[in-house]
Design a protein around this motif. Structure first.
Motif, PDB file in Angstrom:
ATOM      1  N   UNK A   1       0.848  -1.196   0.000  1.00  0.00           N
ATOM      2  CA  UNK A   1       0.000   0.000   0.000  1.00  0.00           C
ATOM      3  C   UNK A   1       0.880   1.242   0.000  1.00  0.00           C
ATOM      4  N   UNK A   2       0.307   2.338  -0.486  1.00  0.00           N
ATOM      5  CA  UNK A   2       1.047   3.593  -0.592  1.00  0.00           C
ATOM      6  C   UNK A   2       1.570   4.053   0.766  1.00  0.00           C
ATOM      7  N   UNK A   3       0.710   4.048   1.779  1.00  0.00           N
ATOM      8  CA  UNK A   3       1.128   4.529   3.097  1.00  0.00           C
ATOM      9  C   UNK A   3       2.218   3.647   3.693  1.00  0.00           C
ATOM     10  N   UNK A   4       2.093   2.351   3.527  1.00  0.00           N
ATOM     11  CA  UNK A   4       3.105   1.424   4.060  1.00  0.00           C
ATOM     12  C   UNK A   4       4.436   1.603   3.325  1.00  0.00           C
ATOM     13  N   UNK A   5       4.387   1.762   2.013  1.00  0.00           N
ATOM     14  CA  UNK A   5       5.612   1.969   1.233  1.00  0.00           C
ATOM     15  C   UNK A   5       6.314   3.255   1.652  1.00  0.00           C
ATOM     16  N   UNK A   6       5.537   4.321   1.820  1.00  0.00           N
ATOM     17  CA  UNK A   6       6.115   5.595   2.269  1.00  0.00           C
ATOM     18  C   UNK A   6       6.719   5.473   3.665  1.00  0.00           C
ATOM     19  N   UNK A   7       5.977   4.833   4.563  1.00  0.00           N
ATOM     20  CA  UNK A   7       6.452   4.708   5.940  1.00  0.00           C
ATOM     21  C   UNK A   7       7.749   3.909   6.014  1.00  0.00           C
ATOM     22  N   UNK A   8       7.812   2.806   5.304  1.00  0.00           N
ATOM     23  CA  UNK A   8       9.017   1.966   5.348  1.00  0.00           C
ATOM     24  C   UNK A   8      10.193   2.675   4.705  1.00  0.00           C
ATOM     25  N   UNK A   9       9.981   3.297   3.544  1.00  0.00           N
ATOM     26  CA  UNK A   9      11.103   3.951   2.861  1.00  0.00           C
ATOM     27  C   UNK A   9      11.619   5.148   3.658  1.00  0.00           C
ATOM     28  N   UNK A  10      10.714   5.973   4.170  1.00  0.00           N
ATOM     29  CA  UNK A  10      11.159   7.134   4.956  1.00  0.00           C
ATOM     30  C   UNK A  10      11.743   6.705   6.297  1.00  0.00           C
ATOM     31  N   UNK A  11      11.149   5.692   6.928  1.00  0.00           N
ATOM     32  CA  UNK A  11      11.691   5.195   8.190  1.00  0.00           C
ATOM     33  C   UNK A  11      13.087   4.636   8.030  1.00  0.00           C
ATOM     34  N   UNK A  12      13.317   3.909   6.951  1.00  0.00           N
ATOM     35  CA  UNK A  12      14.643   3.354   6.691  1.00  0.00           C
ATOM     36  C   UNK A  12      15.667   4.458   6.494  1.00  0.00           C
ATOM     37  N   UNK A  13      15.303   5.466   5.734  1.00  0.00           N
ATOM     38  CA  UNK A  13      16.232   6.562   5.471  1.00  0.00           C
ATOM     39  C   UNK A  13      16.514   7.348   6.756  1.00  0.00           C
ATOM     40  N   UNK A  14      15.517   7.537   7.602  1.00  0.00           N
ATOM     41  CA  UNK A  14      15.728   8.237   8.876  1.00  0.00           C
ATOM     42  C   UNK A  14      16.698   7.446   9.757  1.00  0.00           C
TER      43      UNK A  14
END
Length: 144
Positions: free
Chosen positions: A109-122
């Motif tokens: 899902x869009x929200x899950x993809x955003x959360x994982x990608x941004x969380x990983x980068x943080x």
């Protein structure tokens, strides 16, 4: 055709092992710049050989899996990420790569993809940039 990816990975692992010695394996009291490429190269060689042997065994038992060009998508994506990092920076290109992979290849899902990608980068930013002070490429745009 089913041996192409493991053989390419094997050659890449051999390249990493030989290239690691140019950076020094141990410097003063700690690992040098070539230590991690040496470990990664050795692991790549071991896993590539194991894949080749596994596919030979599967071929003996039955026909085995058909070759699929999708096997090269992770490597192509990583290559694009490295090229994009020269323009927008390593962390931004990493976020784009992770998001694109999760959204379009894994169908998350869009929200899950955003959360994982941004969380990983943080997490990568906090560990490597803030804590360990590792300089990441910022690219031509000067982004993180």
């Amino acid at each position: 055709m089913q041996y192409v990816a493991p053989i390419v990975a094997l050659l890449l692992g051999i390249y990493w092992v030989f290239g690691a010695f140019n950076y020094g394996l141990w410097v003063r009291n700690g690992p040098g710049g070539g230590f991690l490429p040496l470990i990664g190269g050795l692991l790549t060689i071991v896993f590539s050989i194991s894949l080749i042997l596994q596919r030979r065994k599967a071929k003996d038992e039955e026909q085995g899996d058909k070759f699929s060009w999708k096997a090269f998508l992770p490597a192509v994506g990583l290559l694009l990420m490295v090229c994009l990092s020269q323009v927008v920076g390593m962390l931004v290109s990493m976020a784009i790569y992770i998001f694109t992979w999760l959204r379009f290849m894994e169908k998350e899902k869009l929200t899950r993809s955003l959360a994982i990608s941004l969380g990983t980068v943080v997490v990568v930013y906090l560990v490597f940039v803030a804590w360990l002070r590792v300089p990441f490429p910022k690219g031509r745009l000067g982004l993180i």
